[in-house]
Design a protein around this motif. Structure first.
Motif, PDB file in Angstrom:
ATOM      1  N   TRP A  50       2.378  -2.918 -17.871  1.00  0.00           N
ATOM      2  CA  TRP A  50       3.619  -2.324 -17.392  1.00  0.00           C
ATOM      3  C   TRP A  50       4.663  -3.425 -17.335  1.00  0.00           C
ATOM      4  O   TRP A  50       4.361  -4.592 -17.625  1.00  0.00           O
ATOM      5  CB  TRP A  50       3.422  -1.678 -16.032  1.00  0.00           C
ATOM      6  N   GLY A  51       5.889  -3.065 -16.993  1.00  0.00           N
ATOM      7  CA  GLY A  51       6.932  -4.075 -16.966  1.00  0.00           C
ATOM      8  C   GLY A  51       8.122  -3.670 -16.121  1.00  0.00           C
ATOM      9  O   GLY A  51       8.214  -2.533 -15.647  1.00  0.00           O
ATOM     10  N   VAL A  52       9.033  -4.619 -15.951  1.00  0.00           N
ATOM     11  CA  VAL A  52      10.223  -4.423 -15.127  1.00  0.00           C
ATOM     12  C   VAL A  52      11.433  -4.888 -15.935  1.00  0.00           C
ATOM     13  O   VAL A  52      11.388  -5.944 -16.585  1.00  0.00           O
ATOM     14  CB  VAL A  52      10.137  -5.231 -13.814  1.00  0.00           C
ATOM     15  N   VAL A  53      12.521  -4.110 -15.865  1.00  0.00           N
ATOM     16  CA  VAL A  53      13.761  -4.538 -16.518  1.00  0.00           C
ATOM     17  C   VAL A  53      14.454  -5.588 -15.650  1.00  0.00           C
ATOM     18  O   VAL A  53      14.270  -5.597 -14.426  1.00  0.00           O
ATOM     19  CB  VAL A  53      14.721  -3.353 -16.755  1.00  0.00           C
ATOM     20  N   MET A  70       6.748  -8.536 -17.950  1.00  0.00           N
ATOM     21  CA  MET A  70       5.545  -7.744 -18.138  1.00  0.00           C
ATOM     22  C   MET A  70       4.386  -8.225 -17.283  1.00  0.00           C
ATOM     23  O   MET A  70       4.340  -9.382 -16.860  1.00  0.00           O
ATOM     24  CB  MET A  70       5.143  -7.776 -19.621  1.00  0.00           C
ATOM     25  N   TYR A  71       3.467  -7.308 -17.039  1.00  0.00           N
ATOM     26  CA  TYR A  71       2.231  -7.695 -16.356  1.00  0.00           C
ATOM     27  C   TYR A  71       1.074  -6.823 -16.833  1.00  0.00           C
ATOM     28  O   TYR A  71       1.270  -5.678 -17.254  1.00  0.00           O
ATOM     29  CB  TYR A  71       2.369  -7.641 -14.833  1.00  0.00           C
ATOM     30  N   ALA A  72      -0.122  -7.414 -16.780  1.00  0.00           N
ATOM     31  CA  ALA A  72      -1.358  -6.693 -17.091  1.00  0.00           C
ATOM     32  C   ALA A  72      -2.050  -6.346 -15.783  1.00  0.00           C
ATOM     33  O   ALA A  72      -2.028  -7.132 -14.825  1.00  0.00           O
ATOM     34  CB  ALA A  72      -2.274  -7.549 -17.963  1.00  0.00           C
ATOM     35  N   LEU A  73      -2.665  -5.171 -15.749  1.00  0.00           N
ATOM     36  CA  LEU A  73      -3.281  -4.661 -14.525  1.00  0.00           C
ATOM     37  C   LEU A  73      -4.797  -4.617 -14.632  1.00  0.00           C
ATOM     38  O   LEU A  73      -5.355  -4.302 -15.687  1.00  0.00           O
ATOM     39  CB  LEU A  73      -2.771  -3.253 -14.237  1.00  0.00           C
ATOM     40  N   SER A  74      -5.449  -4.905 -13.520  1.00  0.00           N
ATOM     41  CA  SER A  74      -6.908  -4.764 -13.434  1.00  0.00           C
ATOM     42  C   SER A  74      -7.233  -3.972 -12.167  1.00  0.00           C
ATOM     43  O   SER A  74      -6.400  -3.816 -11.287  1.00  0.00           O
ATOM     44  CB  SER A  74      -7.580  -6.139 -13.390  1.00  0.00           C
ATOM     45  N   GLY A  75      -8.464  -3.473 -12.106  1.00  0.00           N
ATOM     46  CA  GLY A  75      -8.910  -2.760 -10.907  1.00  0.00           C
ATOM     47  C   GLY A  75      -8.066  -1.554 -10.560  1.00  0.00           C
ATOM     48  O   GLY A  75      -7.864  -1.255  -9.375  1.00  0.00           O
ATOM     49  N   THR A  76      -7.570  -0.845 -11.554  1.00  0.00           N
ATOM     50  CA  THR A  76      -6.692   0.285 -11.278  1.00  0.00           C
ATOM     51  C   THR A  76      -7.476   1.475 -10.723  1.00  0.00           C
ATOM     52  O   THR A  76      -8.660   1.656 -11.006  1.00  0.00           O
ATOM     53  CB  THR A  76      -5.938   0.717 -12.546  1.00  0.00           C
ATOM     54  N   ARG A  77      -6.797   2.275  -9.939  1.00  0.00           N
ATOM     55  CA  ARG A  77      -7.403   3.469  -9.354  1.00  0.00           C
ATOM     56  C   ARG A  77      -6.318   4.474  -9.026  1.00  0.00           C
ATOM     57  O   ARG A  77      -5.138   4.151  -8.940  1.00  0.00           O
ATOM     58  CB  ARG A  77      -8.190   3.124  -8.089  1.00  0.00           C
ATOM     59  N   GLY A  78      -6.732   5.723  -8.871  1.00  0.00           N
ATOM     60  CA  GLY A  78      -5.798   6.779  -8.524  1.00  0.00           C
ATOM     61  C   GLY A  78      -5.646   6.923  -7.023  1.00  0.00           C
ATOM     62  O   GLY A  78      -6.557   6.598  -6.251  1.00  0.00           O
ATOM     63  N   PHE A  79      -4.487   7.399  -6.605  1.00  0.00           N
ATOM     64  CA  PHE A  79      -4.205   7.694  -5.203  1.00  0.00           C
ATOM     65  C   PHE A  79      -3.529   9.058  -5.137  1.00  0.00           C
ATOM     66  O   PHE A  79      -3.081   9.605  -6.144  1.00  0.00           O
ATOM     67  CB  PHE A  79      -3.272   6.642  -4.588  1.00  0.00           C
ATOM     68  N   ASP A  80      -3.411   9.579  -3.943  1.00  0.00           N
ATOM     69  CA  ASP A  80      -2.673  10.821  -3.726  1.00  0.00           C
ATOM     70  C   ASP A  80      -2.092  10.773  -2.321  1.00  0.00           C
ATOM     71  O   ASP A  80      -2.477  11.530  -1.437  1.00  0.00           O
ATOM     72  CB  ASP A  80      -3.580  12.036  -3.916  1.00  0.00           C
ATOM     73  N   ILE A  81      -1.155   9.845  -2.114  1.00  0.00           N
ATOM     74  CA  ILE A  81      -0.612   9.586  -0.789  1.00  0.00           C
ATOM     75  C   ILE A  81       0.851  10.024  -0.740  1.00  0.00           C
ATOM     76  O   ILE A  81       1.675   9.520  -1.507  1.00  0.00           O
ATOM     77  CB  ILE A  81      -0.686   8.084  -0.428  1.00  0.00           C
ATOM     78  N   PRO A  82       1.208  10.946   0.139  1.00  0.00           N
ATOM     79  CA  PRO A  82       2.616  11.347   0.251  1.00  0.00           C
ATOM     80  C   PRO A  82       3.486  10.160   0.674  1.00  0.00           C
ATOM     81  O   PRO A  82       3.090   9.367   1.540  1.00  0.00           O
ATOM     82  CB  PRO A  82       2.599  12.430   1.337  1.00  0.00           C
ATOM     83  N   ILE A  83       4.661  10.050   0.084  1.00  0.00           N
ATOM     84  CA  ILE A  83       5.572   8.969   0.446  1.00  0.00           C
ATOM     85  C   ILE A  83       5.938   9.040   1.920  1.00  0.00           C
ATOM     86  O   ILE A  83       6.130   8.008   2.576  1.00  0.00           O
ATOM     87  CB  ILE A  83       6.848   9.023  -0.441  1.00  0.00           C
ATOM     88  N   GLU A  84       6.021  10.248   2.470  1.00  0.00           N
ATOM     89  CA  GLU A  84       6.379  10.357   3.880  1.00  0.00           C
ATOM     90  C   GLU A  84       5.333   9.684   4.773  1.00  0.00           C
ATOM     91  O   GLU A  84       5.664   9.155   5.838  1.00  0.00           O
ATOM     92  CB  GLU A  84       6.564  11.817   4.273  1.00  0.00           C
ATOM     93  N   GLU A  85       4.079   9.679   4.345  1.00  0.00           N
ATOM     94  CA  GLU A  85       3.048   8.983   5.121  1.00  0.00           C
ATOM     95  C   GLU A  85       3.268   7.472   5.062  1.00  0.00           C
ATOM     96  O   GLU A  85       3.091   6.769   6.066  1.00  0.00           O
ATOM     97  CB  GLU A  85       1.662   9.339   4.590  1.00  0.00           C
ATOM     98  N   ILE A  86       3.647   6.958   3.888  1.00  0.00           N
ATOM     99  CA  ILE A  86       3.950   5.538   3.754  1.00  0.00           C
ATOM    100  C   ILE A  86       5.153   5.177   4.624  1.00  0.00           C
ATOM    101  O   ILE A  86       5.153   4.150   5.319  1.00  0.00           O
ATOM    102  CB  ILE A  86       4.241   5.176   2.285  1.00  0.00           C
ATOM    103  N   ARG A  87       6.187   6.019   4.591  1.00  0.00           N
ATOM    104  CA  ARG A  87       7.387   5.765   5.401  1.00  0.00           C
ATOM    105  C   ARG A  87       7.026   5.660   6.882  1.00  0.00           C
ATOM    106  O   ARG A  87       7.479   4.759   7.580  1.00  0.00           O
ATOM    107  CB  ARG A  87       8.394   6.906   5.209  1.00  0.00           C
ATOM    108  N   THR A  88       6.228   6.611   7.360  1.00  0.00           N
ATOM    109  CA  THR A  88       5.853   6.630   8.773  1.00  0.00           C
ATOM    110  C   THR A  88       5.045   5.393   9.133  1.00  0.00           C
ATOM    111  O   THR A  88       5.298   4.741  10.156  1.00  0.00           O
ATOM    112  CB  THR A  88       5.048   7.907   9.091  1.00  0.00           C
ATOM    113  N   LEU A  89       4.065   5.072   8.300  1.00  0.00           N
ATOM    114  CA  LEU A  89       3.196   3.929   8.576  1.00  0.00           C
ATOM    115  C   LEU A  89       3.985   2.628   8.651  1.00  0.00           C
ATOM    116  O   LEU A  89       3.743   1.787   9.525  1.00  0.00           O
ATOM    117  CB  LEU A  89       2.128   3.825   7.487  1.00  0.00           C
ATOM    118  N   LEU A  90       4.946   2.444   7.744  1.00  0.00           N
ATOM    119  CA  LEU A  90       5.681   1.187   7.672  1.00  0.00           C
ATOM    120  C   LEU A  90       6.976   1.203   8.483  1.00  0.00           C
ATOM    121  O   LEU A  90       7.710   0.215   8.490  1.00  0.00           O
ATOM    122  CB  LEU A  90       6.000   0.857   6.205  1.00  0.00           C
ATOM    123  N   GLY A  91       7.239   2.312   9.162  1.00  0.00           N
ATOM    124  CA  GLY A  91       8.429   2.378   9.996  1.00  0.00           C
ATOM    125  C   GLY A  91       9.724   2.449   9.213  1.00  0.00           C
ATOM    126  O   GLY A  91      10.778   2.003   9.688  1.00  0.00           O
TER     127      GLY A  91
END
Length: 334
Positions: free
Chosen positions: A60-63, A123-144
């Protein structure tokens, strides 16, 4: 300086029309190094081949961004950091950055350019990839975060945020040898640590574990909820079905449902690290990533595959569901 694993949040939605194709081209279908040897530096190919002996990796990569706005953020990212992809208000994919490099020509070949005629050249290469299914609202709440905050561009979380999210998702940090200077800092930190505070915390944890275990064991022996073996209590622990740190106060008090007995011979470890989970109804569900660790795969095959988990009940299902969506190492989405 000792590097603390940071977490990067990146929206994969580069544009509505091309994100799915980019994901298919370089995540679902890993990039074969030899196919691009004409634009990859020899040193980069050597590093990639050492990290990925089969000759291919997810990339993957970043502009750089308008006025190079992303460059300072990219400078904070290092191999060993976790990257999460988000879209449709969910975190759905993640992995560890194995290698980073800059290559405009390769990025253009793989992904083309955006509406500003820029490409994802960092660019970067990824290892140990896995799927998730986490609502962003849960991340928002957890991180304040602000309830309306969205991940509009690449976001590098703070060390505190990264550690919190790492705890939530039981992420496996990359390991690396410490440099002498780092070792000295580690030793100094150990010497300066207030051991009495640690002992107090350990006593509290042991007391809680003992009380919960007695409730579950009810005798000198007990049955491991996962493998079904009847064992002396010494070899069983009260394992939280849902990570305790993420439980509400009411959930922590739900002693009849929040924990299960798990043996120390392997079941507690493979469950805690997400290589198995318990499906609705009580079946053992095995992570496809377990196959990459032969010892783990063998243990699961011999002790767990095909076993019904009688410990599962409808009242415990919400806790098992949490484990399936947060800790279990799911197959990356296709």
């Amino acid at each position: 300086m000792i590097h603390v694993m940071r977490i990067v949040m990146q929206p994969a939605r580069r544009s509505e029309k091309d994100v799915d194709q980019h994901y298919q081209d370089t995540i679902v279908k890993p990039v074969v190094f030899d196919d691009h040897a004409d634009v990859l530096a020899a040193a980069t190919i050597d590093q990639l081949t050492q990290l990925f002996p089969d000759g291919q990796a997810q990339m993957w990569g970043v502009v750089p961004g308008k006025k190079n706005v992303n460059v300072s953020r990219i400078a904070k990212i290092h191999p060993g950091d976790w990257v999460f992809f988000s879209g449709d208000k969910r975190v759905y994919f993640g992995g560890t950055i194995a290698l980073m490099w800059r290559n405009k020509e390769l990025a253009t070949r793989l992904w083309g350019t955006d509406h500003n005629d820029s490409t994802w050249e960092y660019m970067y290469a990824l290892s140990g990839t896995r799927g998730f299914d986490i609502p962003i609202e849960e991340i928002r709440t957890l991180l304040g975060w602000n309830p309306n905050r969205n991940i509009m561009g690449i976001s590098v979380l703070s060390e505190e945020e990264s550690e919190t999210l790492q705890t939530l998702l039981t992420l496996d940090p990359a390991t690396a040898a410490l440099e002498p200077a780092d070792m000295a800092q580690e030793e100094a930190a150990v010497a300066a640590f207030d051991g009495e505070l640690e002992r107090t915390a350990q006593r509290a944890q042991r007391g809680e574990q003992s009380a919960l275990k007695k409730r579950l064991l009810q005798g000198s022996t007990g049955q491991c909820a996962l493998c079904g073996r009847t064992l002396p209590g010494t070899f069983l622990i009260a394992a939280h079905i849902k990570k305790r740190a993420m439980c509400s106060d009411n959930e922590k008090r739900d002693l009849a449902n929040i924990a299960m007995l798990a043996c120390t011979f392997g079941c507690d470890a493979v469950y805690e690290h997400g290589y198995v989970t318990v499906a609705t109804g009580g079946g053992i569900q095995v992570s496809p990533l377990a196959a990459g660790i032969p010892e783990v795969a063998t243990y699961i095959q011999e002790k767990l595959v095909g076993r019904p988990v009688s410990w599962w009940t409808p009242s415990r299902e919400p806790y098992y569901l949490w484990h399936r969506t947060h800790t279990f190492k799911a197959q990356p989405p296709l």
